[in-house]
Write a protein that holds these residues in place. Structure first.
Motif, PDB file in Angstrom:
ATOM      1  N   LEU A  94       0.825  -1.193   0.000  1.00  0.00           N
ATOM      2  CA  LEU A  94       0.000   0.000   0.000  1.00  0.00           C
ATOM      3  C   LEU A  94       0.864   1.250   0.000  1.00  0.00           C
ATOM      4  CD1 LEU A  94      -2.339  -1.057   2.971  1.00  0.00           C
ATOM      5  CD2 LEU A  94      -2.567  -1.728   0.574  1.00  0.00           C
ATOM      6  N   ALA A  95       0.291   2.343  -0.451  1.00  0.00           N
ATOM      7  CA  ALA A  95       0.983   3.634  -0.412  1.00  0.00           C
ATOM      8  C   ALA A  95      -0.060   4.729  -0.277  1.00  0.00           C
ATOM      9  CB  ALA A  95       1.807   3.848  -1.680  1.00  0.00           C
ATOM     10  N   ILE A  96       0.218   5.731   0.544  1.00  0.00           N
ATOM     11  CA  ILE A  96      -0.699   6.843   0.772  1.00  0.00           C
ATOM     12  C   ILE A  96      -0.174   8.089   0.063  1.00  0.00           C
ATOM     13  CG2 ILE A  96      -1.638   8.402   2.536  1.00  0.00           C
ATOM     14  CD1 ILE A  96      -1.789   6.068   4.418  1.00  0.00           C
ATOM     15  N   SER A  97      -1.071   8.852  -0.539  1.00  0.00           N
ATOM     16  CA  SER A  97      -0.685  10.084  -1.221  1.00  0.00           C
ATOM     17  C   SER A  97      -0.174  11.103  -0.215  1.00  0.00           C
ATOM     18  CB  SER A  97      -1.885  10.654  -1.979  1.00  0.00           C
ATOM     19  OG  SER A  97      -2.932  10.988  -1.068  1.00  0.00           O
ATOM     20  N   PRO A  98       0.707  12.016  -0.639  1.00  0.00           N
ATOM     21  CA  PRO A  98       1.271  13.010   0.282  1.00  0.00           C
ATOM     22  C   PRO A  98       0.212  13.854   0.985  1.00  0.00           C
ATOM     23  CG  PRO A  98       2.548  12.951  -1.744  1.00  0.00           C
ATOM     24  CD  PRO A  98       1.333  12.101  -1.976  1.00  0.00           C
ATOM     25  N   ASN A  99      -0.923  14.080   0.338  1.00  0.00           N
ATOM     26  CA  ASN A  99      -1.974  14.899   0.973  1.00  0.00           C
ATOM     27  C   ASN A  99      -2.858  14.085   1.915  1.00  0.00           C
ATOM     28  OD1 ASN A  99      -3.689  13.458  -0.716  1.00  0.00           O
ATOM     29  ND2 ASN A  99      -4.096  15.164  -2.102  1.00  0.00           N
ATOM     30  N   GLY A 100      -2.605  12.776   2.005  1.00  0.00           N
ATOM     31  CA  GLY A 100      -3.344  11.930   2.923  1.00  0.00           C
ATOM     32  C   GLY A 100      -4.766  11.611   2.507  1.00  0.00           C
ATOM     33  N   LYS A 101      -5.158  11.976   1.282  1.00  0.00           N
ATOM     34  CA  LYS A 101      -6.538  11.780   0.847  1.00  0.00           C
ATOM     35  C   LYS A 101      -6.773  10.447   0.144  1.00  0.00           C
ATOM     36  CE  LYS A 101      -7.587  16.696   0.198  1.00  0.00           C
ATOM     37  NZ  LYS A 101      -8.042  17.723  -0.788  1.00  0.00           N
ATOM     38  N   PHE A 102      -5.700   9.846  -0.395  1.00  0.00           N
ATOM     39  CA  PHE A 102      -5.875   8.657  -1.223  1.00  0.00           C
ATOM     40  C   PHE A 102      -4.916   7.548  -0.813  1.00  0.00           C
ATOM     41  CE2 PHE A 102      -6.572  12.487  -3.869  1.00  0.00           C
ATOM     42  CZ  PHE A 102      -7.956  12.392  -3.993  1.00  0.00           C
ATOM     43  N   LEU A 103      -5.355   6.328  -1.011  1.00  0.00           N
ATOM     44  CA  LEU A 103      -4.523   5.154  -0.763  1.00  0.00           C
ATOM     45  C   LEU A 103      -4.485   4.322  -2.039  1.00  0.00           C
ATOM     46  CD1 LEU A 103      -4.439   2.819   2.295  1.00  0.00           C
ATOM     47  CD2 LEU A 103      -4.780   1.824   0.037  1.00  0.00           C
ATOM     48  N   TYR A 104      -3.299   3.825  -2.364  1.00  0.00           N
ATOM     49  CA  TYR A 104      -3.113   3.011  -3.566  1.00  0.00           C
ATOM     50  C   TYR A 104      -2.574   1.647  -3.151  1.00  0.00           C
ATOM     51  CZ  TYR A 104      -3.770   7.536  -5.664  1.00  0.00           C
ATOM     52  OH  TYR A 104      -4.318   8.752  -6.008  1.00  0.00           O
ATOM     53  N   ALA A 105      -3.048   0.601  -3.822  1.00  0.00           N
ATOM     54  CA  ALA A 105      -2.650  -0.757  -3.457  1.00  0.00           C
ATOM     55  C   ALA A 105      -2.374  -1.576  -4.709  1.00  0.00           C
ATOM     56  CB  ALA A 105      -3.755  -1.446  -2.650  1.00  0.00           C
ATOM     57  N   VAL A 106      -1.386  -2.461  -4.596  1.00  0.00           N
ATOM     58  CA  VAL A 106      -1.223  -3.462  -5.652  1.00  0.00           C
ATOM     59  C   VAL A 106      -2.075  -4.663  -5.275  1.00  0.00           C
ATOM     60  CG1 VAL A 106       1.077  -2.765  -6.390  1.00  0.00           C
ATOM     61  CG2 VAL A 106       0.846  -4.414  -4.532  1.00  0.00           C
ATOM     62  N   ASN A 107      -2.689  -5.267  -6.256  1.00  0.00           N
ATOM     63  CA  ASN A 107      -3.402  -6.532  -6.063  1.00  0.00           C
ATOM     64  C   ASN A 107      -2.489  -7.607  -6.628  1.00  0.00           C
ATOM     65  OD1 ASN A 107      -5.770  -4.342  -6.828  1.00  0.00           O
ATOM     66  ND2 ASN A 107      -6.296  -5.673  -5.115  1.00  0.00           N
ATOM     67  N   GLU A 108      -1.805  -8.309  -5.716  1.00  0.00           N
ATOM     68  CA  GLU A 108      -0.746  -9.235  -6.109  1.00  0.00           C
ATOM     69  C   GLU A 108      -1.325 -10.552  -6.606  1.00  0.00           C
ATOM     70  OE1 GLU A 108       3.245 -11.315  -4.324  1.00  0.00           O
ATOM     71  OE2 GLU A 108       2.420  -9.571  -3.307  1.00  0.00           O
ATOM     72  N   VAL A 109      -1.776 -10.522  -7.854  1.00  0.00           N
ATOM     73  CA  VAL A 109      -2.359 -11.705  -8.495  1.00  0.00           C
ATOM     74  C   VAL A 109      -1.775 -11.816  -9.901  1.00  0.00           C
ATOM     75  CG1 VAL A 109      -4.494 -11.528  -7.151  1.00  0.00           C
ATOM     76  CG2 VAL A 109      -4.349 -10.408  -9.392  1.00  0.00           C
ATOM     77  N   GLY A 110      -2.067 -12.923 -10.554  1.00  0.00           N
ATOM     78  CA  GLY A 110      -1.604 -13.117 -11.925  1.00  0.00           C
ATOM     79  C   GLY A 110      -2.729 -13.504 -12.859  1.00  0.00           C
ATOM     80  N   ASP A 111      -3.972 -13.140 -12.467  1.00  0.00           N
ATOM     81  CA  ASP A 111      -5.128 -13.534 -13.279  1.00  0.00           C
ATOM     82  C   ASP A 111      -6.172 -12.428 -13.353  1.00  0.00           C
ATOM     83  OD1 ASP A 111      -5.962 -13.580 -10.665  1.00  0.00           O
ATOM     84  OD2 ASP A 111      -6.653 -15.655 -10.669  1.00  0.00           O
ATOM     85  N   TYR A 112      -5.723 -11.190 -13.343  1.00  0.00           N
ATOM     86  CA  TYR A 112      -6.653 -10.056 -13.367  1.00  0.00           C
ATOM     87  C   TYR A 112      -7.432 -10.024 -14.689  1.00  0.00           C
ATOM     88  CZ  TYR A 112      -8.229  -5.160 -13.360  1.00  0.00           C
ATOM     89  OH  TYR A 112      -8.979  -3.998 -13.420  1.00  0.00           O
ATOM     90  N   LYS A 113      -8.742 -10.079 -14.586  1.00  0.00           N
ATOM     91  CA  LYS A 113      -9.648 -10.077 -15.737  1.00  0.00           C
ATOM     92  C   LYS A 113      -9.270 -11.141 -16.763  1.00  0.00           C
ATOM     93  CE  LYS A 113     -11.306  -5.333 -15.337  1.00  0.00           C
ATOM     94  NZ  LYS A 113     -11.532  -4.027 -16.021  1.00  0.00           N
ATOM     95  N   GLY A 114      -8.795 -12.299 -16.263  1.00  0.00           N
ATOM     96  CA  GLY A 114      -8.478 -13.410 -17.140  1.00  0.00           C
ATOM     97  C   GLY A 114      -7.142 -13.305 -17.845  1.00  0.00           C
ATOM     98  N   GLU A 115      -6.355 -12.286 -17.540  1.00  0.00           N
ATOM     99  CA  GLU A 115      -5.050 -12.118 -18.168  1.00  0.00           C
ATOM    100  C   GLU A 115      -3.935 -12.373 -17.164  1.00  0.00           C
ATOM    101  OE1 GLU A 115      -4.801  -8.317 -19.991  1.00  0.00           O
ATOM    102  OE2 GLU A 115      -6.524  -8.631 -21.316  1.00  0.00           O
ATOM    103  N   LYS A 116      -2.709 -12.630 -17.647  1.00  0.00           N
ATOM    104  CA  LYS A 116      -1.576 -12.913 -16.771  1.00  0.00           C
ATOM    105  C   LYS A 116      -0.976 -11.605 -16.261  1.00  0.00           C
ATOM    106  CE  LYS A 116      -0.430 -17.368 -18.859  1.00  0.00           C
ATOM    107  NZ  LYS A 116       0.594 -18.187 -19.557  1.00  0.00           N
ATOM    108  N   THR A 117      -1.737 -10.944 -15.421  1.00  0.00           N
ATOM    109  CA  THR A 117      -1.315  -9.667 -14.869  1.00  0.00           C
ATOM    110  C   THR A 117      -1.985  -9.455 -13.528  1.00  0.00           C
ATOM    111  OG1 THR A 117      -1.153  -7.278 -15.282  1.00  0.00           O
ATOM    112  CG2 THR A 117      -3.164  -8.368 -15.983  1.00  0.00           C
ATOM    113  N   GLY A 118      -1.430  -8.534 -12.756  1.00  0.00           N
ATOM    114  CA  GLY A 118      -2.057  -8.135 -11.518  1.00  0.00           C
ATOM    115  C   GLY A 118      -2.814  -6.842 -11.729  1.00  0.00           C
ATOM    116  N   ALA A 119      -3.119  -6.155 -10.617  1.00  0.00           N
ATOM    117  CA  ALA A 119      -3.881  -4.921 -10.726  1.00  0.00           C
ATOM    118  C   ALA A 119      -3.346  -3.878  -9.753  1.00  0.00           C
ATOM    119  CB  ALA A 119      -5.359  -5.181 -10.451  1.00  0.00           C
TER     120      ALA A 119
END
Length: 403
Positions: A94-119
């Motif tokens: 996870l990572a929080i924006s400098p202004n503290g308003k938003f949080l960003y996350a990696v979704n550690e998978v390899g099947d996002y929407k049926g493709e060999k990728t995460g999100a």
């Protein structure tokens, strides 16, 4: 993000994304160490996949549902029981924006929407620490394992472990993310069995905007990229594309000294740490390691792979978590040479210590254990850097990282 999909596969740290933790991962100072207050901690976890034992297999079954939140009191060192902030699929880092308003996350998978990728997911932080999904995009590579927001708050940077790639995203006014660029790491992979291909493991903006460092476990390299501050696009830094660690080391995470003259990386596969000189003016690194030092007492013949590496706010001490050995090592940092010297190695208190973070006051270190499903708090001696268990412990299924 898997060390050959074995347990060595990064035990996703407890993504305790503390809004403004003291030792930022880019090496820059965080909030004033004199601050004594309660802070909200967001916790990233594994919800499925390799970290979750199948029925009949040893280990604790996964019960996590996504991203959790807790409260840490810098005055007492107490960490409250976690509450679910939002359901999410394998939100490890996870990572929080400098202004503290938003949080960003990696979704550690390899099947996002049926493709060999995460999100990659963008969330708005609302009242009482609740989260609201803004949008979600492909990470452009499987098993994204690290994420960071640049200091200007305009760009999200992501490292994809299995994809062997890095990606960047432009942040909109409302916190949404928009694709900017994705690059596959190229080069000769290392000699270890877990280095069958490139494995980007960590990405961070340097002290000066526009230069980005990436630890690639598979290539045995620290890679350098240029970041266009207007478009958020990444390109290879032509003047110095990379530097190499000792073959078979497997660089995992990066720490930059507050004086900007040294860069540190913990090498997961060799359970060691590397020190590089750094030119404060150009950001370039020394062509060879200044030092390579074990992060556990030797000899040791059992499995051990280190996970996180952080420097204290003042740059006097470095800390490394060691899985398998299940310990935390404290090093002193020589101010003139940048070299490390062992101070102590002590049990982390649980099994498979992944991520750890230093709280905003600089007085406490929080450690997440992926296999024993718990988080321990240690007090830091400011004079020696040594750690002491406080007794504050909480349970959480498959904690991964504090951001």
């Amino acid at each position: 993000m898997k060390l050959s999909r074995s347990i060595v596969l990064e035990s996703l740290l407890l993504s305790a994304v503390m809004a403004g933790m003291s030792c930022k991962e880019d090496g820059n100072p965080g909030p004033s160490p004199d601050r004594a207050e309660k802070v909200t901690v967001f916790l990233g976890t594994y919800t499925r996949g390799w970290a979750c034992p199948a029925a009949g297999q040893p280990g604790i079954a996964c019960s996590s549902k996504g991203i959790y939140r807790a409260t840490f009191d810098s005055r007492t060192g107490a960490l409250s029981e976690p509450e679910l902030a939002i359901e999410s699929d394998n939100p490890s880092y996870l990572a929080i924006s400098p202004n503290g308003k938003f949080l960003y996350a990696v979704n550690e998978v390899g099947d996002y929407k049926g493709e060999k990728t995460g999100a990659v997911s963008a969330y708005a932080i609302e009242g009482a620490g609740s989260l609201r999904l803004i949008n979600q995009l492909s990470s452009h590579g499987a098993d994204p394992c690290h994420i960071v927001v640049t200091r200007d708050g305009n760009t999200v940077l992501v490292a994809n472990y299995s994809g062997g790639s890095v990606a960047s995203y432009r942040i909109g006014a409302g916190g949404d993310i928009q694709d900017a660029s994705d690059l596959v790491n190229m080069g000769m992979h290392g000699p270890h069995k877990n280095q069958e291909a490139a494995h980007a493991h960590y990405i961070v903006e340097g002290p000066a905007p526009g230069l980005v460092y990436v630890a690639d476990l598979g290539l045995d390299k620290i890679l350098l990229f240029d970041l266009d501050l207007k478009t958020s696009k990444l390109t290879t830094h032509a003047a110095q594309p990379s530097v190499s660690v000792t073959p078979g080391g497997g660089p995992r995470h990066i720490a930059l000294h507050p004086n900007n003259r040294f860069l540190y990386t913990n090498n997961e596969l060799s359970t060691a740490a590397s020190v590089f000189t750094r030119d404060p003016a150009t950001g370039h690194l020394g062509a060879t390691e200044l030092q390579n030092i074990s992060t556990i007492p030797l000899p040791y013949t059992e499995r051990s792979n280190n996970a996180e590496m952080l420097l204290s706010r003042n740059g006097q001490f470095a800390y490394v978590s060691n899985r398998g050995h299940d310990s935390i090592t404290t090093f002193s940092v020589d101010a003139a040479s940048g070299k490390l010297a062992s101070v102590e190695n002590l049990p982390s208190g649980g099994k498979e210590p992944r991520d750890f973070k230093i709280d905003p006051s600089g007085k406490y270190l929080l450690v997440a254990h992926q296999i024993s499903d718990d988080i321990f708090v240690f007090a830091i001696d400011p004079a020696t850097g040594k750690l002491t268990r406080t007794g504050s412990t909480i349970k959480l299924s498959k904690p991964v990282n504090f951001a």
